[in-house]
Design an enzyme around this catalytic site. Structure first.
Site, PDB file in Angstrom:
ATOM      1  N   TYR A   9       2.582  10.017   2.510  1.00 12.05           N
ATOM      2  CA  TYR A   9       1.830   8.937   3.149  1.00 12.05           C
ATOM      3  C   TYR A   9       2.778   8.166   4.043  1.00 12.05           C
ATOM      4  O   TYR A   9       3.893   7.831   3.644  1.00 12.05           O
ATOM      5  CB  TYR A   9       1.220   7.997   2.107  1.00 12.05           C
ATOM      6  CG  TYR A   9       0.571   6.771   2.708  1.00 12.05           C
ATOM      7  CD1 TYR A   9      -0.592   6.880   3.463  1.00 12.05           C
ATOM      8  CD2 TYR A   9       1.130   5.510   2.548  1.00 12.05           C
ATOM      9  CE1 TYR A   9      -1.185   5.761   4.031  1.00 12.05           C
ATOM     10  CE2 TYR A   9       0.543   4.381   3.102  1.00 12.05           C
ATOM     11  CZ  TYR A   9      -0.609   4.522   3.838  1.00 12.05           C
ATOM     12  OH  TYR A   9      -1.196   3.415   4.403  1.00 12.05           O
ATOM     13  N   HIS A  28       0.835  -1.204   0.000  1.00 10.46           N
ATOM     14  CA  HIS A  28       0.000   0.000   0.000  1.00 10.46           C
ATOM     15  C   HIS A  28       0.873   1.259   0.000  1.00 10.46           C
ATOM     16  O   HIS A  28       0.585   2.224  -0.716  1.00 10.46           O
ATOM     17  CB  HIS A  28      -0.932  -0.024   1.217  1.00 10.46           C
ATOM     18  CG  HIS A  28      -2.186   0.733   1.039  1.00 10.46           C
ATOM     19  ND1 HIS A  28      -3.137   0.415   0.103  1.00 10.46           N
ATOM     20  CD2 HIS A  28      -2.673   1.813   1.702  1.00 10.46           C
ATOM     21  CE1 HIS A  28      -4.145   1.252   0.189  1.00 10.46           C
ATOM     22  NE2 HIS A  28      -3.881   2.125   1.147  1.00 10.46           N
TER      23      HIS A  28
END
Length: 107
Positions: free
Chosen positions: A39, A26
């Site tokens: 992120y 991810h």
């Protein structure tokens, strides 16, 4: 800066090792995401209960993710991105539950 923090719980049927691998995938998928400034994802390594104020039991949390956006406009670019939609589809595979928080920078 807009920052959204996510408390993540893995699916009951998924092993810790598989969850760890999917968190890495991810993270890798976030590279070049339109509108996304940064992120981060961190696995929860422990849960100390020796706090100096009353303990808040929120149940098991397996990881904490955080998305950063430079502006509301960049957040909208992110939300409208087809890449983001595919990223969310991957999230449905390895995230059993989540709790998001939009945070406000204080200092």
């Amino acid at each position: 800066m807009i920052r959204i923090l996510y408390l993540l719980v893995k699916p009951e049927s998924m092993s810790h090792e598989q969850f760890r691998k999917e968190c890495v995938v991810h993270f890798q998928m976030s590279a070049g995401m339109p509108g996304l400034h940064k992120y981060e994802v961190r696995l929860v390594a422990g849960n100390p209960t020796d706090t100096h104020v009353p303990y808040l039991d929120v149940g098991r949390i397996d990881a904490i993710g955080e998305c950063w956006f430079a502006s509301e406009e960049q957040y909208q670019v992110y939300m409208e991105s087809d890449i983001r939609k595919a990223w969310f589809e991957h999230g449905k595979y390895f995230i059993g539950q989540l709790k998001p928080f939009v945070t406000e920078e204080l200092v």
